[in-house]
Structures are given as structure tokens and as C-alpha cells.
Design an enzyme around this catalytic site. Structure first.
Site, mmCIF file in Angstrom:
data_model
loop_
_atom_site.group_PDB
_atom_site.id
_atom_site.type_symbol
_atom_site.label_atom_id
_atom_site.label_comp_id
_atom_site.label_asym_id
_atom_site.label_seq_id
_atom_site.Cartn_x
_atom_site.Cartn_y
_atom_site.Cartn_z
ATOM 1 N N HIS A 101 46.297 34.761 35.846
ATOM 2 C CA HIS A 101 45.461 34.292 36.711
ATOM 3 C C HIS A 101 43.966 34.390 35.980
ATOM 4 C CE1 HIS A 101 46.236 38.322 38.048
ATOM 5 N NE2 HIS A 101 44.975 38.270 38.271
ATOM 6 N N HIS A 103 39.972 35.447 37.108
ATOM 7 C CA HIS A 103 39.017 35.702 38.155
ATOM 8 C C HIS A 103 37.727 34.903 38.000
ATOM 9 C CE1 HIS A 103 41.166 39.467 39.552
ATOM 10 N NE2 HIS A 103 41.694 39.308 38.331
#
Ligand code: AMP
Ligand code: ZN
Length: 138
Positions: A101, A103
Site C-alpha cells: 500500500h 500512504h
């Protein structure tokens, strides 16, 4: 491929509810449940990749422009002055969810101060030796 018992696989697939700010066939972008600042978002691929080392290259190429688009929307929509892109790989680097992922963390004038470090000192010899070790391993 999805990974069993991976919370981000389930969120990305819509099996666990999330505050979604963008979705297409390959990615979902959600708001982080424990935000570092107001609007902290996460880009999640719908397929499972542990980290950037296993990430599909085509998907990777799509995510940076998407992160920029979301960062611009944060500036416009939330009034932040800038934003950080942060991407942790491995426990030692602070990764806590082992599904790749990115951020996107809005930064506001006046704080909070989040992504920072104290610059170290390095000699030209240190840099040359360190650089050689990385180059030789590529
Ligand atoms: P990292 O430390 O880079 O692995 O980041 C994991 C991030 O996921 C943290 O910022 C958490 O606050 C966030 N997080 C964990 N579980 C959830 C969840 N169910 N929904 C939204 N964000 C989550
Ligand atoms: Zn996963």
C-alpha cells in the site's frame, strides 16, 4: 491473487467496509483508520502483493500518477499545503500490514509534524563504499 486472511485483500474487494475515495478494477483508495493527519489515505491494489518487491510493474506505474491526483484533490478539498507519499517495506521499515500500500498523508501548515528524520553525517568514502555495495547487488 488474493491472500487468505489478509485484511487489505478483504477491504480492497469490498468484503470489509471502508471509507473509499476512489475505486476502479485494479485499486481501491481508502481513508486510513488511524490517520497521521486529517485525510490520510491508502492506495490498495485489489490483487495481493506483499510489498514493492513483488508488485506488478504495470500496476506500479499506474499508482504514482494516481497518488499525485489524490494529493492534488487533498490540497483542493482539504486545504493541506502539501502531502507525503510513504511506502513501507518490511517490519524493520515499519510495515504492519503485509499487503502493498501507498500512504498519502496530507501536510498542513502548523503540523502535525510526521515524516522526518535527523540527517546523519557521511564522508565521501562512506558514500562511495555504500554506493558500490548497492550497485554490485543490482
Ligand atoms: P503500514 O504500517 O505501512 O503497514 O501501514 C498500515 C496502515 O494501515 C496503518 O496506517 C493503519 O492505521 C492502517 N490500517 C490498518 N487496518 C486498517 C483498516 N481496517 N482500515 C483502514 N486502515 C487500516
Ligand atoms: Zn492482501
Amino acid at each position: 491473487m488474493k491472500k487468505e486472511n489478509c485484511i487489505f485483500c478483504k477491504i480492497a474487494a469490498g468484503e470489509i467496509p471502508s471509507c473509499t475515495i476512489y475505486e476502479d478494477e485494479e485499486v481501491r483508495v481508502i481513508l486510513d483508520l488511524g490517520p497521521a493527519s486529517k485525510g490520510h489515505a491508502l492506495i490498495l491494489p485489489k490483487e495481493h502483493y506483499d510489498d514493492v518487491c513483488s508488485l506488478d510493474a504495470k500496476l506500479a506505474a499506474k499508482m504514482l500518477p494516481l497518488a499525485a491526483r489524490i494529493g492534488e484533490a487533498m490540497k483542493k478539498g482539504l486545504g493541506c499545503a502539501g502531502f507525503n507519499l510513504v511506502q513501507n517495506n518490511g517490519e524493520a521499515a515499519g510495515q504492519t500490514v503485509f499487503h502493498f500500500h501507498i500512504h498519502i498523508i496530507p501536510r498542513y501548515d502548523g503540523g502535525p509534524d510526521i515524516v522526518s528524520w535527523t540527517p546523519g553525517i557521511s564522508s565521501a568514502e562512506d558514500l562511495a563504499e555504500t554506493g558500490e555495495k548497492i550497485r554490485n547487488a543490482m
